[in-house]
Design a protein around this motif. Structure first.
Motif, PDB file in Angstrom:
ATOM      1  N   UNK A   1       0.825  -1.201   0.000  1.00  6.42           N
ATOM      2  CA  UNK A   1       0.000   0.000   0.000  1.00  6.42           C
ATOM      3  C   UNK A   1       0.860   1.252   0.000  1.00  6.42           C
ATOM      4  N   UNK A   2       0.346   2.276  -0.666  1.00  4.47           N
ATOM      5  CA  UNK A   2       1.026   3.570  -0.653  1.00  4.47           C
ATOM      6  C   UNK A   2       0.861   4.260   0.703  1.00  4.47           C
ATOM      7  N   UNK A   3      -0.114   3.812   1.490  1.00  4.32           N
ATOM      8  CA  UNK A   3      -0.355   4.379   2.817  1.00  4.32           C
ATOM      9  C   UNK A   3      -0.128   3.314   3.901  1.00  4.32           C
ATOM     10  N   UNK A   4       0.769   2.391   3.614  1.00  2.00           N
ATOM     11  CA  UNK A   4       1.010   1.244   4.496  1.00  2.00           C
ATOM     12  C   UNK A   4       1.426   1.656   5.903  1.00  2.00           C
ATOM     13  N   UNK A   5       2.306   2.624   6.018  1.00  4.25           N
ATOM     14  CA  UNK A   5       2.804   3.018   7.338  1.00  4.25           C
ATOM     15  C   UNK A   5       1.701   3.547   8.240  1.00  4.25           C
ATOM     16  N   UNK A   6       0.752   4.282   7.652  1.00  7.09           N
ATOM     17  CA  UNK A   6      -0.324   4.858   8.455  1.00  7.09           C
ATOM     18  C   UNK A   6      -1.493   3.900   8.665  1.00  7.09           C
ATOM     19  N   UNK A   7      -1.823   3.083   7.660  1.00  9.11           N
ATOM     20  CA  UNK A   7      -3.096   2.369   7.691  1.00  9.11           C
ATOM     21  C   UNK A   7      -3.013   0.851   7.549  1.00  9.11           C
ATOM     22  N   UNK A   8      -1.826   0.263   7.583  1.00  9.86           N
ATOM     23  CA  UNK A   8      -1.728  -1.189   7.415  1.00  9.86           C
ATOM     24  C   UNK A   8      -2.552  -1.934   8.456  1.00  9.86           C
ATOM     25  N   UNK A   9      -2.493  -1.495   9.702  1.00  9.32           N
ATOM     26  CA  UNK A   9      -3.238  -2.164  10.768  1.00  9.32           C
ATOM     27  C   UNK A   9      -4.744  -2.098  10.505  1.00  9.32           C
ATOM     28  N   UNK A  10      -5.241  -0.946  10.096  1.00 10.44           N
ATOM     29  CA  UNK A  10      -6.672  -0.784   9.818  1.00 10.44           C
ATOM     30  C   UNK A  10      -7.098  -1.627   8.615  1.00 10.44           C
ATOM     31  N   UNK A  11      -6.284  -1.636   7.569  1.00  9.30           N
ATOM     32  CA  UNK A  11      -6.578  -2.444   6.384  1.00  9.30           C
ATOM     33  C   UNK A  11      -6.626  -3.915   6.758  1.00  9.30           C
ATOM     34  N   UNK A  12      -5.650  -4.377   7.526  1.00 10.75           N
ATOM     35  CA  UNK A  12      -5.592  -5.774   7.950  1.00 10.75           C
ATOM     36  C   UNK A  12      -6.812  -6.142   8.799  1.00 10.75           C
ATOM     37  N   UNK A  13      -7.237  -5.246   9.681  1.00  9.69           N
ATOM     38  CA  UNK A  13      -8.417  -5.510  10.513  1.00  9.69           C
ATOM     39  C   UNK A  13      -9.677  -5.690   9.671  1.00  9.69           C
ATOM     40  N   UNK A  14      -9.868  -4.848   8.662  1.00  6.67           N
ATOM     41  CA  UNK A  14     -11.043  -4.955   7.786  1.00  6.67           C
ATOM     42  C   UNK A  14     -10.995  -6.280   7.029  1.00  6.67           C
ATOM     43  N   UNK A  15      -9.835  -6.631   6.500  1.00  7.69           N
ATOM     44  CA  UNK A  15      -9.689  -7.880   5.748  1.00  7.69           C
ATOM     45  C   UNK A  15      -9.983  -9.080   6.642  1.00  7.69           C
ATOM     46  N   UNK A  16      -9.361  -9.127   7.814  1.00 13.98           N
ATOM     47  CA  UNK A  16      -9.517 -10.280   8.701  1.00 13.98           C
ATOM     48  C   UNK A  16     -10.953 -10.409   9.221  1.00 13.98           C
ATOM     49  N   UNK A  17     -11.599  -9.296   9.547  1.00 10.53           N
ATOM     50  CA  UNK A  17     -12.980  -9.383  10.033  1.00 10.53           C
ATOM     51  C   UNK A  17     -13.923  -9.840   8.919  1.00 10.53           C
ATOM     52  N   UNK A  18     -13.669  -9.401   7.690  1.00  7.02           N
ATOM     53  CA  UNK A  18     -14.488  -9.840   6.556  1.00  7.02           C
ATOM     54  C   UNK A  18     -14.319 -11.334   6.318  1.00  7.02           C
ATOM     55  N   UNK A  19     -13.084 -11.814   6.363  1.00  5.74           N
ATOM     56  CA  UNK A  19     -12.830 -13.245   6.174  1.00  5.74           C
ATOM     57  C   UNK A  19     -13.471 -14.066   7.293  1.00  5.74           C
ATOM     58  N   UNK A  20     -13.391 -13.567   8.510  1.00  9.30           N
ATOM     59  CA  UNK A  20     -13.997 -14.268   9.644  1.00  9.30           C
ATOM     60  C   UNK A  20     -15.512 -14.361   9.477  1.00  9.30           C
TER      61      UNK A  20
END
Length: 100
Positions: A35-54
């Motif tokens: 991501x171009x905004x990985x440093x700021x938002x990687x944690x938030x992006x990962x949370x959305x992905x993991x909750x959707x998969x769950x």
């Protein structure tokens, strides 16, 4: 939901993301985020992905996500589309759409 084949959803346009989902025999979910905004938002992006998969009942998969500044609703929609394509739609009738 079982991942049966590799699939993609999304684009590399601004404010979107490209999600690749493929089977993974490790019995867990592996997520790689570019991501171009990985440093700021990687944690938030990962949370959305993991909750959707769950919520979709995905327990074993490998995802590669190439983010171009997508909002949470776009991330969720792209992950859902890629997972449904990867499962060939076989388990979609079991999803509780109100929960997703």
């Amino acid at each position: 939901m079982e991942i049966l084949q590799r699939s993609y959803a999304g684009t590399l346009e601004s404010s979107d993301l490209l999600v690749e989902v493929s089977p993974y025999s490790g019995g867990s979910v592996q997520v790689e985020i570019i991501s171009s905004v990985e440093k700021q938002f990687e944690h938030a992006i990962r949370n959305v992905i993991m909750s959707t998969l769950e919520q979709m009942g995905v327990n074993s998969a490998r995802l590669t996500v190439n983010d171009k500044g997508a909002l949470d609703c776009v991330i969720r929609a792209r992950v859902q589309a890629a997972v449904m394509r990867a499962s060939k739609g076989d388990d979609c009738h079991q999803l509780v759409w109100e929960a997703i």
